[in-house]
Design a protein around this motif. Sequence first.
Motif, short mmCIF file in Angstrom:
data_model
loop_
_atom_site.label_atom_id
_atom_site.label_comp_id
_atom_site.label_asym_id
_atom_site.label_seq_id
_atom_site.Cartn_x
_atom_site.Cartn_y
_atom_site.Cartn_z
N GLU A 229 0.83 -1.21 0.00
CA GLU A 229 0.00 0.00 0.00
C GLU A 229 0.86 1.26 0.00
OE1 GLU A 229 -4.02 -1.65 2.28
OE2 GLU A 229 -2.53 -0.52 3.44
N THR B 187 -4.94 0.26 -2.69
CA THR B 187 -5.76 -0.28 -1.60
C THR B 187 -6.50 -1.52 -2.12
OG1 THR B 187 -7.59 1.16 -2.21
CG2 THR B 187 -6.10 1.98 -0.49
N THR C 146 -6.18 -7.57 -6.11
CA THR C 146 -6.78 -6.27 -5.82
C THR C 146 -7.85 -5.94 -6.85
OG1 THR C 146 -6.35 -3.94 -5.38
CG2 THR C 146 -5.08 -4.95 -7.17
#
Length: 182
Positions: free
Chosen positions: A102, A108, A141
């Motif tokens: 991150e 994120t 992600t």
Amino acid sequence: MTENKNISTSLNKVAFETVDIFGIIKKLLDGDSDGICLLCSDLEGCWQLFKSQFKIQKAAGGKVLNFKNEVLFIYRFNKWDLPKGKLEKGESIEECAVREVEEECGITNLSIENELDTTFHIFERNNTVILKITYWFLMKTTYNEKLTPQLEEGIEQVVFKNKIETEDALKNTYENIKLLFL
């Protein structure tokens, strides 16, 4: 380091008990040796003795895939790399891996899928020889926004690379990173 005395390798095979560890490390760091294969009869015992010779630095990072199955790379020190960083006090290895990815990439929505191989490398800093142990995780992600390189860490670029771009990046990366793509 291996217990297999018949291992097929182009490296010079030497009995662990007979070597000068720091002599070998100096040759490696100075570029005077391509490597050595250490043979021992008790792999776990030899490994513990080997590690005891160094300051240990633990780190964690991720091989991150997006929804297109592209891999997240950082560009730092003229090489493509995967995001990783040092373990902080009181932090789990998994927490460290997510935090470092991150921070280094401005990303994120990371989820750890599974653990990958652990890598090891030796370097010298302030006249201290350090064995860095890096724990790696496969992450996914859903993040689909602008990536932001952590400039204060020397990171110049953060990009997702497709299969062809990844193969090209692996031509200009560290040997330990290549291991994560085998």
